[in-house]
Motif scaffolding. Structure first.
Motif, PDB file in Angstrom:
ATOM      1  N   ARG A 237       3.548 -21.990 -12.979  1.00 17.56           N
ATOM      2  CA  ARG A 237       2.988 -20.783 -13.681  1.00 17.56           C
ATOM      3  C   ARG A 237       1.718 -20.344 -13.241  1.00 17.56           C
ATOM      4  N   PHE A 238       1.728 -19.626 -12.098  1.00 19.10           N
ATOM      5  CA  PHE A 238       0.571 -19.124 -11.285  1.00 19.10           C
ATOM      6  C   PHE A 238       0.090 -17.944 -11.990  1.00 19.10           C
ATOM      7  N   THR A 239      -1.272 -17.807 -12.237  1.00 20.58           N
ATOM      8  CA  THR A 239      -2.061 -16.778 -13.066  1.00 20.58           C
ATOM      9  C   THR A 239      -1.545 -15.594 -12.324  1.00 20.58           C
ATOM     10  N   ASP A 240      -1.476 -15.384 -10.977  1.00 21.37           N
ATOM     11  CA  ASP A 240      -0.984 -14.132 -10.348  1.00 21.37           C
ATOM     12  C   ASP A 240       0.004 -14.769  -9.005  1.00 21.37           C
ATOM     13  N   PRO A 241       1.203 -14.541  -9.255  1.00 16.51           N
ATOM     14  CA  PRO A 241       2.347 -15.052  -8.514  1.00 16.51           C
ATOM     15  C   PRO A 241       1.914 -14.793  -7.019  1.00 16.51           C
ATOM     16  N   ARG A 242       1.500 -13.656  -6.670  1.00 15.19           N
ATOM     17  CA  ARG A 242       0.974 -13.381  -5.251  1.00 15.19           C
ATOM     18  C   ARG A 242      -0.278 -13.815  -4.818  1.00 15.19           C
ATOM     19  N   ALA A 243      -0.852 -14.419  -5.564  1.00 16.61           N
ATOM     20  CA  ALA A 243      -2.338 -15.284  -5.148  1.00 16.61           C
ATOM     21  C   ALA A 243      -2.403 -16.625  -5.718  1.00 16.61           C
ATOM     22  N   ARG A 244      -1.156 -17.521  -5.224  1.00 20.97           N
ATOM     23  CA  ARG A 244      -1.056 -18.580  -5.574  1.00 20.97           C
ATOM     24  C   ARG A 244      -2.264 -19.516  -4.559  1.00 20.97           C
ATOM     25  N   GLY A 245      -2.447 -20.849  -4.887  1.00 25.43           N
ATOM     26  CA  GLY A 245      -3.498 -21.490  -4.207  1.00 25.43           C
ATOM     27  C   GLY A 245      -3.652 -22.957  -4.676  1.00 25.43           C
ATOM     28  N   TYR A 246      -4.301 -23.595  -3.800  1.00 29.88           N
ATOM     29  CA  TYR A 246      -4.722 -25.159  -4.283  1.00 29.88           C
ATOM     30  C   TYR A 246      -5.310 -25.225  -5.611  1.00 29.88           C
ATOM     31  N   GLY A 247      -5.770 -24.421  -6.029  1.00 28.13           N
ATOM     32  CA  GLY A 247      -6.727 -24.511  -7.289  1.00 28.13           C
ATOM     33  C   GLY A 247      -5.387 -24.691  -8.531  1.00 28.13           C
ATOM     34  N   GLU A 248      -4.413 -23.762  -8.232  1.00 32.70           N
ATOM     35  CA  GLU A 248      -3.357 -23.792  -9.445  1.00 32.70           C
ATOM     36  C   GLU A 248      -2.511 -25.266  -9.108  1.00 32.70           C
ATOM     37  N   ALA A 249      -2.376 -25.745  -7.930  1.00 34.05           N
ATOM     38  CA  ALA A 249      -1.947 -27.082  -7.753  1.00 34.05           C
ATOM     39  C   ALA A 249      -2.842 -28.025  -8.510  1.00 34.05           C
ATOM     40  N   ARG A 250      -3.878 -28.037  -8.403  1.00 36.60           N
ATOM     41  CA  ARG A 250      -4.835 -29.069  -9.002  1.00 36.60           C
ATOM     42  C   ARG A 250      -4.802 -28.947 -10.458  1.00 36.60           C
ATOM     43  N   GLY A 251      -4.753 -27.829 -11.131  1.00 33.62           N
ATOM     44  CA  GLY A 251      -4.851 -27.729 -12.534  1.00 33.62           C
ATOM     45  C   GLY A 251      -3.641 -27.945 -13.146  1.00 33.62           C
ATOM     46  N   HIS A 252      -2.353 -27.609 -12.505  1.00 35.56           N
ATOM     47  CA  HIS A 252      -1.101 -27.955 -13.195  1.00 35.56           C
ATOM     48  C   HIS A 252      -0.792 -29.385 -13.050  1.00 35.56           C
ATOM     49  N   GLY A 253      -1.188 -29.868 -11.587  1.00 37.03           N
ATOM     50  CA  GLY A 253      -0.989 -31.151 -11.471  1.00 37.03           C
ATOM     51  C   GLY A 253      -1.566 -32.190 -12.491  1.00 37.03           C
ATOM     52  N   ASN A 254      -3.030 -31.941 -12.858  1.00 37.01           N
ATOM     53  CA  ASN A 254      -3.722 -32.610 -13.585  1.00 37.01           C
ATOM     54  C   ASN A 254      -3.105 -32.502 -15.109  1.00 37.01           C
ATOM     55  N   ALA A 255      -2.629 -31.328 -15.516  1.00 32.72           N
ATOM     56  CA  ALA A 255      -2.180 -30.939 -17.129  1.00 32.72           C
ATOM     57  C   ALA A 255      -0.586 -31.976 -16.945  1.00 32.72           C
ATOM     58  N   LEU A 256       0.071 -31.882 -15.759  1.00 33.98           N
ATOM     59  CA  LEU A 256       1.263 -32.616 -15.950  1.00 33.98           C
ATOM     60  C   LEU A 256       0.907 -34.076 -16.170  1.00 33.98           C
ATOM     61  N   ALA A 257       0.020 -34.286 -15.390  1.00 38.08           N
ATOM     62  CA  ALA A 257      -0.360 -35.861 -15.443  1.00 38.08           C
ATOM     63  C   ALA A 257      -0.711 -36.345 -17.199  1.00 38.08           C
ATOM     64  N   LEU A 258      -1.494 -35.367 -17.367  1.00 32.73           N
ATOM     65  CA  LEU A 258      -2.046 -35.797 -18.974  1.00 32.73           C
ATOM     66  C   LEU A 258      -0.760 -35.762 -20.034  1.00 32.73           C
ATOM     67  N   THR A 259       0.281 -34.720 -19.595  1.00 32.28           N
ATOM     68  CA  THR A 259       1.327 -34.896 -20.468  1.00 32.28           C
ATOM     69  C   THR A 259       2.109 -36.157 -20.325  1.00 32.28           C
ATOM     70  N   ALA A 260       2.285 -36.581 -19.149  1.00 31.92           N
ATOM     71  CA  ALA A 260       2.856 -37.841 -18.893  1.00 31.92           C
ATOM     72  C   ALA A 260       2.103 -39.152 -19.490  1.00 31.92           C
ATOM     73  N   VAL A 261       0.697 -39.012 -19.522  1.00 27.89           N
ATOM     74  CA  VAL A 261       0.024 -40.153 -20.080  1.00 27.89           C
ATOM     75  C   VAL A 261       0.117 -40.096 -21.747  1.00 27.89           C
ATOM     76  N   ARG A 262       0.234 -38.909 -22.250  1.00 26.83           N
ATOM     77  CA  ARG A 262       0.297 -38.746 -23.558  1.00 26.83           C
ATOM     78  C   ARG A 262       1.855 -39.373 -24.050  1.00 26.83           C
ATOM     79  N   ALA A 263       2.831 -38.990 -23.188  1.00 22.28           N
ATOM     80  CA  ALA A 263       4.129 -39.528 -23.396  1.00 22.28           C
ATOM     81  C   ALA A 263       4.360 -41.055 -23.460  1.00 22.28           C
ATOM     82  N   LEU A 264       3.327 -41.649 -22.636  1.00 22.28           N
ATOM     83  CA  LEU A 264       3.409 -43.256 -22.423  1.00 22.28           C
ATOM     84  C   LEU A 264       2.776 -43.844 -23.798  1.00 22.28           C
ATOM     85  N   GLN A 265       2.123 -42.860 -24.480  1.00 24.93           N
ATOM     86  CA  GLN A 265       1.385 -43.505 -25.647  1.00 24.93           C
ATOM     87  C   GLN A 265       2.462 -43.969 -26.848  1.00 24.93           C
ATOM     88  N   THR A 266       3.462 -43.007 -26.685  1.00 24.27           N
ATOM     89  CA  THR A 266       4.443 -43.336 -27.759  1.00 24.27           C
ATOM     90  C   THR A 266       5.736 -43.788 -27.363  1.00 24.27           C
TER      91      THR A 266
END
Length: 441
Positions: A237-266
């Motif tokens: 879910r890029f802020t601007d689909p025409r201006a994707r970049g590594y910052g988007e990869a880092r932000g979403h990758g970290n957010a997905l990681a935290l979702t996974a960690v929370r899932a493991l708590q239960t």
């Protein structure tokens, strides 16, 4: 090996980043050799046994692997570890920042030296994972994320097929973890379906799966394997689909990681301690070929585009996408043995209550959700782009709406025509049959 009735798990990993100069894969506007490395590509392997059966799951930061390469490498891994070839699963993240491997030779030329070294590296990592097996308990948790967005929706592609709403993806995230006798994590598996397409720069990158793994590893202290899912229609879910970049990869990758960690708590412990594998085949069928006249017209247009192109990259683009595609169509028309069918492997692995099923296509969310809903396993990881990559497998809805995935993507995969939506019926049936076999008790 452990006595029957308990699971032992081992994990190992390694760097599989090619040297600069190896051709990239994934994006037609960025064809050509890599100019460097943004972040490393990795391979991880997990070996599990219950004393009766042993399975291997290998996960690669690659766009895909060919069935021929997998067959050769399975034989080598089997000779080195004793794990049967049909008990080995090869999953790819479908990263668009990796090297050409032969899956999309229309994007670049595969480097045979690299592919040979990759096979040797796979054997080494598989051996290490097998040797490190120790008693472990499996736990499984579930989360939800809309880091991905339906790239066929009007919000993302106003001039596209406008197929569905932005949130029409598979938002399920599965996080599974092996823990030792003291409850310490041994390895984490994360499954989510979304294209890794954050940048079109000519450098190697693991994209968001790399950031996800690093963050999970930082939090848990254990290695992490990422298994991409039914993400054929999902981009980040890029802020601007025409201006994707590594910052988007880092932000979403970290957010997905935290979702996974929370899932493991239960997460809930696995009741079963069984390990198993099973495979079925399914026949994918091509849609009708373009006529001979249409193919000849396409070839003539491609030759004109090649002659008028102002760069080597664009000349290659028109040559492989139009001229060579037209030649494949004409060759199919001339071949009396042409059936328009391709047999593919649908393999399932079981580790306790956790199932994994490898689908060797770009699988859409609806098919991934249908497989998971029909699975007898308490938790089912649907692995897209795994054990091969035969291109997009459109659903009936996708075929009706058209667009890139349904109408124009198949030449990149060297297919003379798109796959029929009915092929999805055969694939789902084979996937569910393999799952039913490993969860027959």
């Amino acid at each position: 090996m452990t006595a029957a009735g308990g699971i032992r798990i081992g994990v190992a990993g390694g760097d599989i980043t090619p040297p600069a100069g190896v051709d990239l894969s994934g994006f037609s506007p960025r064809m050509g050799s890599s100019l460097g490395v943004q972040d490393s590509l990795e391979l991880h392997a997990l070996a599990a046994t219950d004393g009766n059966a042993t399975v291997l799951l290998a996960a690669f930061d690659l766009v895909g692997l060919t069935p021929a390469w997998i067959e050769r490498t399975r034989a080598r891994v089997s000779a080195a570890t004793g794990i049967p070839a049909d008990h080995q699963m090869y999953a790819c993240t479908h990263g668009h920042g990796g090297p050409e491997t032969g899956v999309l030779p229309t994007m670049g030329d595969p480097d045979e030296n690299y592919l040979g070294e990759l096979a040797s590296r796979t054997v080494e990592v598989a051996q290490a994972a097998t040797e490190r097996q120790s008693p472990a308990e499996i736990v499984v948790g579930f989360g939800t994320s809309f880091a991905g967005i339906n790239r066929r929706s009007r919000a993302v592609a106003p001039d596209g097929p406008c197929d569905g709403e932005p949130d029409d993806i598979d938002p399920t995230l599965i996080a599974a973890q092996a823990r030792d006798g003291d409850g310490r994590p041994v390895v984490t598996l994360v499954n989510y379906g979304c294209h890794p397409t954050s940048s079109r720069e000519r450098v190697f990158s693991a994209d968001y799966p790399g950031h996800l793994r690093r963050r999970v590893r930082l939090v848990t202290g254990a290695p992490c394997l990422f298994i991409n899912g039914a993400g054929a229609n999902a981009n980040l879910r890029f802020t601007d689909p025409r201006a994707r970049g590594y910052g988007e990869a880092r932000g979403h990758g970290n957010a997905l990681a935290l979702t996974a960690v929370r899932a493991l708590q239960t997460a809930r412990p696995s009741i079963s301690t069984e390990v198993a594998a099973a495979s079925r085949t399914a026949a994918l069928a091509h849609a009708d070929l373009p006529s001979r006249a249409e193919a000849r017209a396409l070839r003539a247009a491609g030759e004109a585009n090649v002659a008028a192109a102002d760069s080597d990259a664009m000349r290659r683009h028109y040559e492989v996408y139009e001229v060579e595609h037209a030649d494949r169509v004409l060759a199919a028309h001339r071949d009396p043995a042409w059936t328009g069918r391709q047999e593919v492997e649908l393999q399932a692995l079981r580790i306790g209550d956790l199932a994994m099923v490898a689908t060797p296509v770009e699988l859409f969310a609806a098919d991934g959700q249908a497989i998971r809903a029909g699975s007898p396993a308490p938790a089912t990881i649907v692995a897209g782009w795994s054990n091969g990559n035969w291109g997009y497998l459109p659903t009936r809805r996708v075929a009706a709406y058209g667009g890139y995935e349904a109408k124009t993507a198949h030449p990149w995969y060297q297919q003379p025509a798109a796959w029929t939506p009915q092929s999805g019926d055969a694939l789902r049936a084979a996937a569910l049959a393999s799952l039913a076999e490993v969860f027959s008790e």
